[in-house]
Design an enzyme around this catalytic site. Structure first.
Site, PDB file in Angstrom:
ATOM      1  N   CYS A  45       3.936  -0.120  12.897  1.00  0.00           N
ATOM      2  CA  CYS A  45       2.567  -0.161  13.428  1.00  0.00           C
ATOM      3  C   CYS A  45       2.625  -0.752  14.839  1.00  0.00           C
ATOM      4  O   CYS A  45       1.815  -1.590  15.218  1.00  0.00           O
ATOM      5  CB  CYS A  45       1.642  -0.953  12.517  1.00  0.00           C
ATOM      6  SG  CYS A  45       2.231  -2.596  12.092  1.00  0.00           S
TER       7      CYS A  45
ATOM      8  N   ASP B  71      11.436  -7.346  -0.347  1.00  0.00           N
ATOM      9  CA  ASP B  71      10.766  -8.112   0.692  1.00  0.00           C
ATOM     10  C   ASP B  71      11.217  -9.556   0.584  1.00  0.00           C
ATOM     11  O   ASP B  71      11.445 -10.061  -0.529  1.00  0.00           O
ATOM     12  CB  ASP B  71       9.244  -8.017   0.579  1.00  0.00           C
ATOM     13  CG  ASP B  71       8.560  -8.307   1.907  1.00  0.00           C
ATOM     14  OD1 ASP B  71       8.219  -7.339   2.625  1.00  0.00           O
ATOM     15  OD2 ASP B  71       8.376  -9.496   2.239  1.00  0.00           O
TER      16      ASP B  71
ATOM     17  N   ASN C 262       0.826  -1.218   0.000  1.00  0.00           N
ATOM     18  CA  ASN C 262       0.000   0.000   0.000  1.00  0.00           C
ATOM     19  C   ASN C 262       0.857   1.263   0.000  1.00  0.00           C
ATOM     20  O   ASN C 262       0.579   2.225  -0.724  1.00  0.00           O
ATOM     21  CB  ASN C 262      -0.937   0.006   1.209  1.00  0.00           C
ATOM     22  CG  ASN C 262      -2.123  -0.918   1.031  1.00  0.00           C
ATOM     23  OD1 ASN C 262      -2.482  -1.258  -0.097  1.00  0.00           O
ATOM     24  ND2 ASN C 262      -2.723  -1.343   2.123  1.00  0.00           N
TER      25      ASN C 262
END
Length: 464
Positions: free
Chosen positions: A359, A258, A239
């Site tokens: 997060c 990644d 995102n």
């Protein structure tokens, strides 16, 4: 019955810390991920209730071949869900033999707790209530459309557009089919909490992205202009990468890394749907990427959103009410990786601006990682003061930590998040190395203003 087996497998994976519910659902082979995700989330939400009912009814003692996680999913469907879908297969007669006892135990539990509704059995506190009130944020994908066109589309569908919000109170008051434009991000629309847009045709076509507001801040604050070379160090699920591409207008280059092949494959699908063409994906550990590689000599911007405990994730707080803080051992391991990744990112020779975000709500993964990385690079980098009106700042654990941003459902109506914006300190050639490493490292006013103009995105100067 594939649905129930898949749900049981996801629940077992979550319990064994193999991943989050969302990650395990998307990596499963079950085709209808929305249906699977909803069933797993609801089963997990009632987990303690289901455990109590199953134990009291002696279900697992009577049915020794019935696995605990599958039993939990089946009992949820029988007592609290929509009934057995697709007939229930061989499990329907099995559960039928225990149906009366299971219903009696659920009724007895309600009497014991003094409640009449199933929902009242949930032990949700103020924090969970705050989480459930976080609005639905919709980031318009400017690679394919514009905010005005998306607003017009929703209006034709019967939604009522209320214009730009002026405060968080406007967002809290959203109800029904009303929606607003976010007061901070010009491409972010805000809908009432729990608005489900996963099947909306504009979402399926990549015209908008369902992305929490706090998750939109890293790309916005990195602010790479069109033509930039950018590294997205831990990129999946993508995102933020698609947001970077939109800010860059698909001009320049994004190097996205990644290690997880499945997440990277999902990311490739997301980026293709979003119309991203400037991104080069690599299944590679960012720590193994050489800063001296000629391909990255023009990388001036890095977004680093490393693996973290996820303690601020809305989905985790809703899926696992009352979930505790990660263990000290896990936090220590995560923080060690995060610090290595941040120091590695700061070693890229042409780097000018970096955003570090997680997060996580844990100080060990946030302020302490940033502090230690800056201490390992004395005089080379500084924290940038951003968004002065943002109400939730970094914990005051070291001088300058207030320049960092924190987010939470209670203070910002978003998921839990942490963001630090770091930029290189440019030392004029007339200043000696000894002067550059003096305790007061704040640049003089003139160079600092010049640097903000050089690095900032148009319209962002007042925030930096």
């Amino acid at each position: 019955m594939a649905l129930y087996a898949a749900a049981a497998s996801v629940l077992a994976g979550v319990e064994n810390r193999q991943g989050s519910i969302k990650g395990l659902v998307y990596s499963s082979s079950f085709q209808n991920v929305k249906q699977l995700y909803a069933l797993v989330c609801e089963t997990q939400r009632y987990s303690a209730v289901l455990d109590a009912v199953i134990a009291s009814a002696g279900l697992l003692r009577s049915e020794k071949k019935l696995r605990p996680h599958l039993a939990k999913v089946l009992v949820y469907e029988l007592l609290l869900g929509k009934g057995f879908r697709g007939g229930g297969g061989r499990w329907k007669p099995l559960l039928g033999r225990h149906q009366a006892r299971l219903k009696a135990e659920l009724a007895r539990l309600k009497v014991h707790r003094g409640v009449s509704r199933n929902e009242d059995l949930l032990d949700v506190g103020t924090k969970s209530e705050s989480v459930s009130q976080v609005p639905r944020f919709v980031r318009v994908n400017t690679l394919k459309t514009c905010s005005d066109d998306v607003v017009d589309y929703f209006k034709r569908q019967g939604f009522s557009y209320q214009g730009r919000a002026s405060s968080l109170d406007d967002l809290r008051a959203l109800k029904g089919k009303h929606f607003l434009l976010d007061p901070l991000l010009p491409e972010l629309l805000v809908f009432p909490a729990q608005t489900d847009l996963h099947e909306h045709p504009l979402y399926r076509a990549g015209h908008f992205i369902l992305q929490d507001k706090a998750s939109c801040l890293p790309a916005m604050l990195l602010a790479p202009p069109p033509g930039s070379h950018v590294i997205d160090a831990c990129a999946a699920p993508g995102n933020k990468t698609s947001h970077l591409a939109a800010l860059m207008k698909n001009q320049g280059k994004i190097f996205a890394f990644d290690l997880d092949a499945k997440r990277l494959a999902f990311m490739a699908t997301l980026l293709a749907r979003a119309g991203v063409s400037c991104c080069e994906l690599a299944e590679k550990d960012f720590l193994a990427v050489s800063p001296s590689d000629p391909r990255y000599r023009q990388v001036h911007y890095i977004l680093l959103d490393p693996s973290c405990s996820g303690s601020g994730m809305l989905t985790r707080q809703l899926e696992e009410p009352g979930a505790g803080t990660p263990s000290k051992e896990r936090l220590c391991a995560l923080a060690g990786f995060q610090q290595r990744a941040l120091c590695h990112a700061l070693s890229f020779p042409s780097l000018q601006r970096l955003v570090y975000s997680t997060c996580s709500l844990c100080q060990e993964e946030n302020e302490e990682v940033v502090r230690d990385a800056l201490q390992q690079n004395p005089g080379a980098f500084r924290l940038v003061p951003v968004l002065p009106s943002w109400p939730h700042r970094g914990l005051g654990t070291f001088p300058g930590a207030e320049h960092c941003l924190r987010a939470s459902p209670e203070t910002t109506l978003t998921g839990g998040f942490f963001i630090a914006v770091i930029e290189r300190v440019e030392v004029p050639s007339s200043v000696s190395q000894a002067e550059a490493l003096a305790p007061d490292l704040t640049p003089s006013p003139a160079p600092k203003r010049k640097k903000r103009r050089h690095l900032g995105r148009p319209g962002l100067c007042s925030c930096c």
